[in-house]
Design a protein around this motif. Structure first.
Motif, mmCIF file in Angstrom:
data_model
loop_
_atom_site.group_PDB
_atom_site.id
_atom_site.type_symbol
_atom_site.label_atom_id
_atom_site.label_comp_id
_atom_site.label_asym_id
_atom_site.label_seq_id
_atom_site.Cartn_x
_atom_site.Cartn_y
_atom_site.Cartn_z
ATOM 1 N N THR A 138 0.828 -1.206 0.000
ATOM 2 C CA THR A 138 0.000 0.000 0.000
ATOM 3 C C THR A 138 0.867 1.262 0.000
ATOM 4 O O THR A 138 0.447 2.301 -0.511
ATOM 5 N N ILE A 139 2.051 1.153 0.557
ATOM 6 C CA ILE A 139 2.979 2.289 0.552
ATOM 7 C C ILE A 139 3.419 2.594 -0.873
ATOM 8 O O ILE A 139 3.358 3.734 -1.340
ATOM 9 N N SER A 140 3.867 1.570 -1.585
ATOM 10 C CA SER A 140 4.285 1.748 -2.979
ATOM 11 C C SER A 140 3.136 2.265 -3.835
ATOM 12 O O SER A 140 3.315 3.163 -4.663
ATOM 13 N N ALA A 141 1.938 1.698 -3.621
ATOM 14 C CA ALA A 141 0.787 2.097 -4.424
ATOM 15 C C ALA A 141 0.404 3.550 -4.169
ATOM 16 O O ALA A 141 0.043 4.282 -5.106
ATOM 17 N N ILE A 176 6.616 14.660 -5.908
ATOM 18 C CA ILE A 176 6.386 14.764 -4.468
ATOM 19 C C ILE A 176 7.507 15.621 -3.899
ATOM 20 O O ILE A 176 8.671 15.234 -3.956
ATOM 21 N N ASP A 177 7.166 16.778 -3.391
ATOM 22 C CA ASP A 177 8.175 17.705 -2.875
ATOM 23 C C ASP A 177 8.441 17.490 -1.386
ATOM 24 O O ASP A 177 9.570 17.692 -0.930
ATOM 25 N N THR A 196 11.150 3.972 0.057
ATOM 26 C CA THR A 196 10.409 3.941 -1.202
ATOM 27 C C THR A 196 10.429 5.285 -1.909
ATOM 28 O O THR A 196 10.467 5.351 -3.143
ATOM 29 N N ILE A 197 10.429 6.363 -1.129
ATOM 30 C CA ILE A 197 10.331 7.695 -1.740
ATOM 31 C C ILE A 197 11.698 8.308 -2.063
ATOM 32 O O ILE A 197 11.791 9.213 -2.898
ATOM 33 N N LEU A 198 12.762 7.830 -1.425
ATOM 34 C CA LEU A 198 14.077 8.430 -1.665
ATOM 35 C C LEU A 198 14.494 8.405 -3.137
ATOM 36 O O LEU A 198 15.021 9.418 -3.639
ATOM 37 N N PRO A 199 14.315 7.307 -3.864
ATOM 38 C CA PRO A 199 14.688 7.346 -5.284
ATOM 39 C C PRO A 199 13.934 8.419 -6.070
ATOM 40 O O PRO A 199 14.480 9.024 -6.989
ATOM 41 N N VAL A 200 12.672 8.660 -5.686
ATOM 42 C CA VAL A 200 11.873 9.701 -6.324
ATOM 43 C C VAL A 200 12.485 11.072 -6.056
ATOM 44 O O VAL A 200 12.668 11.890 -6.972
#
Length: 269
Positions: free
Chosen positions: A60-63, A75-76, A115-119
């Motif tokens: 659900t985190i990835s989604a 995502i800032d 999960t968000i760091l690569p973004v």
């Protein structure tokens, strides 16, 4: 182009107040929550989505992150807010209860960050705001599992900022003191043990009594927003909590301990 914030635990309390604050500032808001049906009327705004996100379920985190990127393109700011408190004597805590406390308050938070760091790196920067607590630097009776998770968040955040600064990513810690939400009723699970009944009853009465006189979550939300846009490199922000840190630093340990025991447990032994 409007900036985008992703907030965990946005159905009520600090998370909801934070979502409304960013919304009022013109941001796109991904107000994630375990049960999106619990979102208020504010969540019907055009620039708000409410992805389902459960910190105990990595898929659900990835989604949720994917849905946010699909809708808003970037995502800032990430605000890690979701969590709950397991309270009561440590002797009464089961391994399963302790595992769930860490899974929700710490390991889930870690998964969101990983999960968000690569973004954020691909975007060339961003800000991670971790909501800890004054209980991430101070400890009070009958809250040891919760304290353990918040101290872990503090240490992780302070170390992480060195790792990600070169990528233009900032890390912030928010350390709220007591605030008036439904946290005591909704987000607190009490454990019991027969030899601690009197102590637990006193702590419950103290919690109820104090909760009625606490300020609301709006100041914390404004502090989160201020931290999110602050490029100074400052790490910690402590709405409502500064006086506790000062007292703890100034008072001898014996006096501090006596003050806490008398105030919260109605005893001084």
């Amino acid at each position: 182009m409007s900036k985008t914030v992703l907030i965990t635990g946005a159905s009520s309390g600090i998370g909801e107040a934070t979502a409304k604050c960013f919304l009022q500032k013109g941001w796109n808001v991904a107000a994630t929550m375990r049960s999106p049906t619990k979102a208020g009327d504010w969540a019907t705004a055009e620039n708000v989505i409410c992805p389902q996100l459960d910190l105990t379920q990595a898929d659900t985190i990835s989604a949720a992150i994917h849905e946010t990127l699909e809708r808003f393109g970037q995502i800032d700011v990430l605000v890690n807010n979701a969590g709950y408190a397991l309270m009561g004597p440590l002797e009464g805590v089961t391994p399963e209860q302790l595992h769930l406390q860490f899974q929700t308050n710490f390991f889930g938070l870690v998964t969101v960050i990983q999960t968000i760091l690569p973004v954020l790196r691909q975007q060339g920067g961003g800000t991670i705001v971790n909501v800890a607590s004054i209980g991430g630097r101070l400890a009070f009776p009958l809250i040891s599992p919760y304290h353990a998770t918040k101290w872990a968040v503090e240490g992780l955040s302070e170390s992480l900022r060195y790792e990600v600064r070169r990528f233009g990513i900032q890390v912030k810690i928010i350390e709220p003191g007591g605030i008036k939400t439904d946290f005591v009723d909704r987000s607190t699970n009490w454990v019991s043990h027969p030899d601690y009944t009197v102590m637990v009853d006193r702590m419950k009465r103290f919690s109820k009594r104090v909760d009625a006189s606490l300020p609301g979550p709006e100041r914390v939300a404004r502090t989160i927003y201020r931290a999110a846009i602050d490029r100074s490199g400052r790490l910690r922000y402590s709405p409502h909590g500064e006086i506790f840190f000062w007292l703890h630093a100034l008072l001898p340990d014996r006096i501090w301990r006596s003050l806490i025991e008398t105030m919260m447990l109605g005893q001084n032994k």
